[in-house]
Design an enzyme around this catalytic site. Sequence first.
Site, PDB file in Angstrom:
ATOM      1  N   TRP A 131     -21.528  -3.298  -3.184  1.00  0.00           N
ATOM      2  CA  TRP A 131     -20.113  -3.171  -3.551  1.00  0.00           C
ATOM      3  C   TRP A 131     -19.979  -2.769  -5.006  1.00  0.00           C
ATOM      4  CZ3 TRP A 131     -16.918  -7.805  -1.159  1.00  0.00           C
ATOM      5  CH2 TRP A 131     -16.986  -7.693   0.252  1.00  0.00           C
TER       6      TRP A 131
ATOM      7  N   LYS B  43     -17.475   0.451  -1.161  1.00  0.00           N
ATOM      8  CA  LYS B  43     -18.723   0.073  -0.504  1.00  0.00           C
ATOM      9  C   LYS B  43     -19.661   1.268  -0.543  1.00  0.00           C
ATOM     10  CE  LYS B  43     -15.932  -3.055   1.937  1.00  0.00           C
ATOM     11  NZ  LYS B  43     -14.522  -2.712   1.937  1.00  0.00           N
TER      12      LYS B  43
ATOM     13  N   THR C 233       7.072  -9.947  -1.062  1.00  0.00           N
ATOM     14  CA  THR C 233       5.901  -9.278  -1.632  1.00  0.00           C
ATOM     15  C   THR C 233       6.194  -7.782  -1.637  1.00  0.00           C
ATOM     16  OG1 THR C 233       4.871  -8.997   0.514  1.00  0.00           O
ATOM     17  CG2 THR C 233       4.340 -11.013  -0.654  1.00  0.00           C
TER      18      THR C 233
ATOM     19  N   GLU D  92       2.503 -15.276  -3.304  1.00  0.00           N
ATOM     20  CA  GLU D  92       2.263 -16.375  -2.370  1.00  0.00           C
ATOM     21  C   GLU D  92       1.823 -17.651  -3.072  1.00  0.00           C
ATOM     22  OE1 GLU D  92       1.377 -13.259  -2.003  1.00  0.00           O
ATOM     23  OE2 GLU D  92       1.460 -12.586   0.072  1.00  0.00           O
TER      24      GLU D  92
HETATM   25  P1  AMP Z   1       1.809  -9.985  -6.517  1.00  0.00           P
HETATM   26  O1  AMP Z   1       1.948 -10.818  -5.323  1.00  0.00           O
HETATM   27  O2  AMP Z   1       2.648  -8.751  -6.482  1.00  0.00           O
HETATM   28  O3  AMP Z   1       2.037 -10.758  -7.759  1.00  0.00           O
HETATM   29  O4  AMP Z   1       0.318  -9.459  -6.545  1.00  0.00           O
HETATM   30  C1  AMP Z   1      -0.773 -10.339  -6.503  1.00  0.00           C
HETATM   31  C2  AMP Z   1      -2.070  -9.588  -6.644  1.00  0.00           C
HETATM   32  O5  AMP Z   1      -2.146  -8.970  -7.939  1.00  0.00           O
HETATM   33  C3  AMP Z   1      -3.282 -10.470  -6.594  1.00  0.00           C
HETATM   34  O6  AMP Z   1      -3.636 -10.811  -5.279  1.00  0.00           O
HETATM   35  C4  AMP Z   1      -4.322  -9.599  -7.281  1.00  0.00           C
HETATM   36  O7  AMP Z   1      -4.852  -8.623  -6.410  1.00  0.00           O
HETATM   37  C5  AMP Z   1      -3.514  -8.892  -8.335  1.00  0.00           C
HETATM   38  N1  AMP Z   1      -3.679  -9.577  -9.627  1.00  0.00           N
HETATM   39  C6  AMP Z   1      -2.862 -10.465 -10.205  1.00  0.00           C
HETATM   40  N2  AMP Z   1      -3.337 -10.846 -11.406  1.00  0.00           N
HETATM   41  C7  AMP Z   1      -4.513 -10.214 -11.586  1.00  0.00           C
HETATM   42  C8  AMP Z   1      -5.506 -10.188 -12.616  1.00  0.00           C
HETATM   43  N3  AMP Z   1      -5.385 -10.882 -13.734  1.00  0.00           N
HETATM   44  N4  AMP Z   1      -6.597  -9.413 -12.422  1.00  0.00           N
HETATM   45  C9  AMP Z   1      -6.732  -8.672 -11.299  1.00  0.00           C
HETATM   46  N5  AMP Z   1      -5.838  -8.641 -10.300  1.00  0.00           N
HETATM   47  C10 AMP Z   1      -4.733  -9.394 -10.438  1.00  0.00           C
END
Ligand code: AMP
Length: 542
Positions: free
Chosen positions: A444, A439, A186, A331
């Site tokens: 929120w 917040k 990550t 994940e």
């Molecule tokens: P990653 O593990 O780097 O792919 O990041 C995952 C995170 O990206 C998710 O937990 C979200 O917070 C954000 N994310 C992914 N897709 C979207 C989406 N379509 N809209 C908003 N947030 C997103």
Amino acid sequence: MLGLMQNQPLLISSLIVHAERHHGDAQIVSRRVEGDIHRYTYKDAAARSRQVARALDALELGFGDRVATLAWNGHRHFELYFGVSGSGRVLHTINPRLHPDQIAWIANHAEDQVLCFDLTFLPIVQAIAAKCETVRHYIALCDDEHLPKDSGIAHLQSFEGWLSGHGTGYDWPQFDENTASSLCYTSGTTGNPKAGLYSHRSTLLHAFGSALPDCMGLSARDAVLPVVPMFHVNAWGIPYAAALTGAKLVFPGPGLDGKSVYELLESEQVTYAAGVPTVWQMLLGHMKPGGLKFSSLKRTVIGGSACPPAMISAFRDDYGVEVLHAWGMTEMSPLGTVCTLKNKHLSLPQSEQMQIRLKQGRAVFGVDMKIVDDEGRELPWDGKTFGNLLVRGPWVIGAYFKGEGGDPLQGGWFPTGDVATIDADGYMQITDRSKDVIKSGGEWISSIDIENLAVAHPEVAMAACIGMPHPKWDERPIVLVVKKPGSQLTREALLAFYEGKIAKWQIPDDVVFVEAITLGATGKILKTRLREQLKDYRLPGL
Ligand code: AMP
């Protein structure tokens, strides 16, 4: 009593075997670092994947050993996807946008034995080679002619030279489908990066799920261009899903600017593309001034961060392209939800359909989700109540690689760190990352909503909303804005633009114009960095 059907393990090698047998002449086209366009078929890719497997055997790499890549989307990376995992080793895709120290840390943590890299990333490899304790072999993804002399990297060989010593005959080994297949760290915005370790089974089930019509809807009639990188979450699993369906694959290599992507979309008659919103912003930015149109593109899946409604409309109204808004995470392999309409929505007016389309969508079969409050109590699916989003399923993480961070699950569910609503039809909408939600006075405010509205303003190129400490309200939103070139937009004009579109108390307290907003290694706005940059900032009136 057990069923009496054949018990064949779900293995990644079966995807390339299938693609070769049933779609052997379907094309794979790659823009390469060398500057040319490379073109071959699944049949060729399958043969070269087997060569990769044999070449790894010759290096005496053990079952489960890690082979790392620092590479763009291209045919050689694709061959490694199948040759490495298919032969029982673990493909470790490294994100080259991370800091070199972090890359070295990751390579050591993963205990990578081999590092294959595109020449673009030679400087990174030169910077980290001395620190990579376990890497025994460095392989540049090029031929001998392009192999740099005096690179300073011991035993560097070219990928083509390495493969040429090995034939294409190879029987893919059969093993437990729960065997690890690939590893992805990550982005690690807090602490050291942690890794998801995918299995053959999870990858195959994800490929089945993602190809479904209401998910990515891939078929043998598609030509798919993944702009999403193969170095992060396996390009959303597209290399596997394409092999499963026999879709033509078009790899953009290092050419991710609007002009290069547009050229490839047109020259290869791409029907389906996938990427994060910033990439599409560059593409649309390139197309608009010259009045360019798409001649083949039908659908594009957009995710990784929230897709602004203005982008969904631009694709649909100006270019006739359907946007599939999707959500997922490292994940989760990564797909969790994709937004497609149900039958009953088709008769709704466009404006109401749009309200649905901008949500992150419905769960793909295989992903179960729920929202809970801070005490873990499940919240209603009414489209209004928001809570912490939890998921579970056969391609959702059970534990991080090497047990980092302890048990990540809560009662068998994985807390995503996202805050969301779910409506009665099961459409999920992300409000925010839990650490980014603002917040204010016990309520929120969604930073995503504030950003989406800002970028709907014709003079705004990019926007980021963060909460600032406030003695009375706890936090108040401000919005950082990058203006489009030549724009005279003022703070007052932008604040007025919010009026009537959201509740008064949700309108930001201030607009801060900036030259640029830094994106992290996976194309997301780095809000922690913005907060640091603004640590001396005071809200108006304080
Ligand atoms: P990653 O593990 O780097 O792919 O990041 C995952 C995170 O990206 C998710 O937990 C979200 O917070 C954000 N994310 C992914 N897709 C979207 C989406 N379509 N809209 C908003 N947030 C997103």
